[in-house]
Design an enzyme around this catalytic site. Structure first.
Site, PDB file in Angstrom:
ATOM      1  N   LYS A 130     -35.887 -23.817  -1.432  1.00 22.31           N
ATOM      2  CA  LYS A 130     -35.516 -22.551  -2.074  1.00 22.31           C
ATOM      3  C   LYS A 130     -34.755 -22.816  -3.374  1.00 22.31           C
ATOM      4  O   LYS A 130     -35.011 -22.189  -4.408  1.00 22.31           O
ATOM      5  CB  LYS A 130     -34.647 -21.717  -1.123  1.00 22.31           C
ATOM      6  CG  LYS A 130     -34.212 -20.400  -1.724  1.00 22.31           C
ATOM      7  CD  LYS A 130     -33.289 -19.638  -0.783  1.00 22.31           C
ATOM      8  CE  LYS A 130     -32.546 -18.556  -1.529  1.00 22.31           C
ATOM      9  NZ  LYS A 130     -31.381 -18.077  -0.803  1.00 22.31           N
ATOM     10  N   HIS A 151     -35.125 -12.268   3.059  1.00 22.36           N
ATOM     11  CA  HIS A 151     -35.843 -10.984   2.990  1.00 22.36           C
ATOM     12  C   HIS A 151     -37.342 -11.212   2.799  1.00 22.36           C
ATOM     13  O   HIS A 151     -38.176 -10.618   3.482  1.00 22.36           O
ATOM     14  CB  HIS A 151     -35.294 -10.129   1.848  1.00 22.36           C
ATOM     15  CG  HIS A 151     -33.846  -9.811   1.974  1.00 22.36           C
ATOM     16  ND1 HIS A 151     -33.336  -8.996   2.957  1.00 22.36           N
ATOM     17  CD2 HIS A 151     -32.779 -10.222   1.251  1.00 22.36           C
ATOM     18  CE1 HIS A 151     -32.026  -8.901   2.819  1.00 22.36           C
ATOM     19  NE2 HIS A 151     -31.663  -9.644   1.808  1.00 22.36           N
TER      20      HIS A 151
END
Ligand code: SF4
Length: 235
Positions: A130, A151
């Site tokens: 990430k 999310h």
């Protein structure tokens, strides 16, 4: 529907809702973006942004951060989650970059293929997929790399793009491989942003608002929820 068609359909519908192309929220050099990303882990954007500013105000040069007493760095970033872990981690990363490159500068990553640039970043202590994708995508490098936050990951599971057993880390490569190979950095950034925004504003962790979701007819989890079965939470 084939997975590649479904990805495009989801992208098109959510782009219409969230207004692609989406403006970049940062214009930081890649080293600053790396520090910003490390500060943002499990921390509200407002708090990590304030901590980044406080760090820059106290130590105008990254070399000063690397050389400072760890307690001083920890004090400057006190508004983030786990400053006692993030301060030594940031210092270790800055020192590792300086040791390998001779300078505290990551602009050279712009000259590497994206996979090589990400692999270089992921050799740094505590840097995962990430963060490596965020550095390449969100910084002034503006490279085509797909970050996946919690999310984005939740929406991808519920819509059936990835199986519930696939954790966030390994989902990066799977989700990136579903996107057209000729997409540029802006489109890949948009894809991350719209899935993240959808998770924040509609596909909530506990009570997803399936009744007003534009993806309901594409979404196995949402259809189960509407049939009276609880929407599965991601792992
Ligand atoms: S239909 Fe429900 S579960 Fe599916 S993406 Fe929309 S809000 Fe999430």
């Amino acid at each position: 529907m084939e997975p590649s068609d479904k990805v495009l359909e989801i992208h098109g519908r959510l782009c219409a809702v969230y207004h692609c192309p989406i403006g970049y929220f940062h214009a930081l050099d890649p080293l600053s973006e790396l520090v910003s990303s490390l500060l943002s882990h499990r921390t509200r954007n407002a708090d990590s942004g304030a901590a980044f500013k406080a760090l820059r105000a106290r130590f105008p040069d990254w070399a000063d951060v690397a050389a400072a007493p760890t307690t001083a760095v920890e004090d400057a970033i006190g508004g983030v989650t786990w400053p006692e872990q993030k301060a030594p981690r940031i210092q270790a990363i800055l020192r590792a970059i300086e040791a390998e490159r001779g300078v505290l500068d990551l602009d050279f990553l712009g000259g590497l293929p994206v996979d090589e640039a990400r692999a270089w970043l992921e050799r740094l202590p505590g840097v995962g997929p990430k963060t490596s994708a965020a550095v390449l995508s969100f910084s002034t490098l503006r490279r085509p790399a797909l970050p996946v936050d919690s999310h984005h990951h939740r929406v991808a599971i519920r819509t059936g793009l990835i199986p519930p057993s696939l954790a966030v880390g390994p989902s990066h490569r799977v989700l990136a491989a579903q996107l057209p190979a000729d997409w540029d950095a802006q489109k890949i950034y948009d894809n991350h942003e719209i899935l993240m925004l959808h998770g924040q504003r509609c596909c909530f962790y506990r009570k997803p608002a399936c009744g007003r979701c534009p993806l309901l007819d594409l979404c196995p989890a949402g259809q189960k929820l509407h049939g009276g079965v609880s929407c599965p939470a991601p792992p």
